[in-house]
Write an enzyme that holds these catalytic residues in place. Structure first.
Site, short mmCIF file in Angstrom:
data_model
loop_
_atom_site.label_atom_id
_atom_site.label_comp_id
_atom_site.label_asym_id
_atom_site.label_seq_id
_atom_site.Cartn_x
_atom_site.Cartn_y
_atom_site.Cartn_z
N LYS A 47 -20.65 7.16 -29.84
CA LYS A 47 -20.03 7.91 -30.95
C LYS A 47 -20.26 7.21 -32.30
O LYS A 47 -20.65 7.85 -33.28
CB LYS A 47 -18.53 8.04 -30.66
N LYS B 278 -13.83 6.00 -41.55
CA LYS B 278 -13.26 5.34 -40.36
C LYS B 278 -14.38 4.99 -39.37
O LYS B 278 -14.47 3.86 -38.88
CB LYS B 278 -12.24 6.27 -39.69
N THR C 5 -11.14 8.34 -31.16
CA THR C 5 -12.27 7.52 -31.64
C THR C 5 -11.71 6.15 -31.99
O THR C 5 -10.91 6.02 -32.92
CB THR C 5 -12.91 8.15 -32.90
P1 NAD Z 1 -4.03 13.56 -35.95
O1 NAD Z 1 -3.49 12.52 -36.87
O2 NAD Z 1 -3.96 15.00 -36.35
O3 NAD Z 1 -3.33 13.43 -34.50
C1 NAD Z 1 -2.96 12.21 -33.90
C2 NAD Z 1 -1.57 12.42 -33.32
O4 NAD Z 1 -1.20 11.27 -32.57
C3 NAD Z 1 -0.49 12.61 -34.38
O5 NAD Z 1 0.14 13.87 -34.18
C4 NAD Z 1 0.47 11.44 -34.15
O6 NAD Z 1 1.84 11.75 -34.38
C5 NAD Z 1 0.20 11.12 -32.69
N1 NAD Z 1 0.60 9.79 -32.25
C6 NAD Z 1 0.34 8.59 -32.83
N2 NAD Z 1 0.83 7.59 -32.06
C7 NAD Z 1 1.39 8.18 -30.97
C8 NAD Z 1 2.04 7.68 -29.80
N3 NAD Z 1 2.22 6.38 -29.60
N4 NAD Z 1 2.50 8.57 -28.89
C9 NAD Z 1 2.34 9.91 -29.08
N5 NAD Z 1 1.72 10.44 -30.17
C10 NAD Z 1 1.26 9.57 -31.10
O7 NAD Z 1 -5.54 13.13 -35.67
P2 NAD Z 1 -6.70 14.04 -35.05
O8 NAD Z 1 -7.50 14.67 -36.16
O9 NAD Z 1 -6.15 14.89 -33.96
O10 NAD Z 1 -7.64 12.90 -34.43
C11 NAD Z 1 -7.32 12.23 -33.22
C12 NAD Z 1 -8.48 11.33 -32.85
O11 NAD Z 1 -9.68 12.10 -32.74
C13 NAD Z 1 -8.79 10.25 -33.90
O12 NAD Z 1 -9.14 9.07 -33.25
C14 NAD Z 1 -9.96 10.83 -34.69
O13 NAD Z 1 -10.76 9.83 -35.29
C15 NAD Z 1 -10.69 11.58 -33.60
N6 NAD Z 1 -11.53 12.69 -34.06
C16 NAD Z 1 -11.06 13.57 -34.98
C17 NAD Z 1 -11.88 14.61 -35.41
C18 NAD Z 1 -11.42 15.60 -36.44
O14 NAD Z 1 -12.24 16.37 -36.95
N7 NAD Z 1 -10.12 15.67 -36.75
C19 NAD Z 1 -13.18 14.74 -34.89
C20 NAD Z 1 -13.62 13.84 -33.90
C21 NAD Z 1 -12.77 12.82 -33.51
#
Ligand code: NAD
Length: 298
Positions: free
Chosen positions: A171, A246, A96
């Site tokens: 979204k 966010k 997102t």
């Molecule tokens: P998270 O923090 O658990 O996972 C993100 C991962 O990306 C981390 O493990 C981090 O180490 C990794 N990362 C960051 N930079 C990197 C890079 N350059 N190369 C490789 N890995 C890298 O977050 P999440 O909950 O999995 O969310 C991910 C996305 O999905 C976000 O944008 C969030 O807003 C969106 N989202 C999350 C949810 C939810 O309920 N968690 C729901 C809908 C959307």
């Protein structure tokens, strides 16, 4: 069967990559965080020593990263994923992120000769585990057609919203409605309490009247009327207030750029900022009802 590089194996990316494996694809994953890598290995995901090596052999690349700056930094530039991939690779960004970064991602992908979609999700970690996510997709018809079978392995509803950035636009518009409606429902329950109305009575009326909405009938912010809502388990997320904030901030950034009047979106952003700053970031976003109850407007 395709070979897919999956970059970002966190709370969402880990289970999404697992579902691609279950659908018969070969996954090569990468994440910067050691705990995320360990959790991914436990799910049977093969890990590459670098993101560049993961994408070099891939037919498609999925990114699931925290924010726009992470996506643009990882994908673009001489050392980025677009440069490392073979020509014509399909890039799916499911993070997102802000609409401007999504458009920059698409432009750089096109310049490098790749197909790209922005494909953010709703459905949370539960939906990621169960492969029941909703994908909101922006990009060209050929890119959408190429992405669709992969998205179907991770979700149950796939909507092509329009061109570059349209998925992110859908979204943040949806989540702005959600943030505003949760505050509206919470304020109504607190007002009802002060007027001597029981939660059950207000629920019975509003859930079958014109006040009906998802924040009321699926995610009711007070305990009782909807037994599965986070209010019945101490506001454990669910959807954390930090993530709601966010998305609201992204909506306000986009509203400013597009010149859209979103007075209630701005008010919801201010209220969730205050709620989060008082140590509630990790609570479910419906917990804002408790904070509203403590505010005295007399
Ligand atoms: P998270 O923090 O658990 O996972 C993100 C991962 O990306 C981390 O493990 C981090 O180490 C990794 N990362 C960051 N930079 C990197 C890079 N350059 N190369 C490789 N890995 C890298 O977050 P999440 O909950 O999995 O969310 C991910 C996305 O999905 C976000 O944008 C969030 O807003 C969106 N989202 C999350 C949810 C939810 O309920 N968690 C729901 C809908 C959307």
């Amino acid at each position: 069967m395709a070979t897919i590089a999956f970059i970002g194996l966190g709370n969402m990316g880990g289970p999404m990559a697992s579902n691609l494996i279950k659908a018969g694809h070969a996954i090569v994953g990468f994440d910067l965080s050691a705990p995320a890598v360990e959790a991914a290995k436990a799910r049977g995901i093969a890990i590459s020593p670098s993101a560049k090596e993961a994408v070099a052999a891939a037919d498609a690349v999925v990114t699931m990263l925290p924010s726009g700056k992470h996506v643009v930094a990882a994908a673009t530039g001489a050392e980025g994923l677009f440069a490392a991939a073979k020509g014509g690779t399909l890039f799916i960004d499911s993070s997102t992120i802000d609409v401007a970064s999504a458009r920059a991602f698409h432009e750089a992908a096109k310049a490098a000769g790749h197909l790209s979609v922005d494909a953010p999700v709703s459905g949370g970690v539960g939906g990621a585990e169960a492969a029941t996510l909703t994908f909101m997709v922006g990009g060209s018809d050929p890119a959408f057609a190429a992405a669709r079978p992969l998205l179907e392995a991770m979700g149950k509803k796939i909507v092509h919203c329009g061109g570059a950035g349209a998925g992110q636009a859908a979204k943040i518009c949806n989540n702005m409605i959600l943030g505003i409606s949760m505050i509206a429902v919470s304020e109504a329950f607190v007002l009802g309490e002060k007027l001597g109305l029981s939660h059950e009575a207000l629920y019975e009326v509003a859930s079958t009247s014109s006040g009906q909405c998802w924040s009321l009938t699926t995610y009711c912010p007070v305990p009782g009327p909807v037994p599965t809502s986070p209010a019945n388990r101490g506001y454990q997320p669910g959807f954390a207030a930090a993530l709601m904030l966010k998305d609201l901030r992204l909506s306000q950034e986009a509203a400013g750029t597009a010149g859209a009047a979103t007075a209630l979106g701005a008010a919801a952003t201010a209220l969730y900022t205050a709620f989060a700053e008082q140590g509630n970031e990790g609570k479910d976003f419906s917990g804002i009802v408790e904070w509203i109850r403590t505010r005295d407007e007399t």
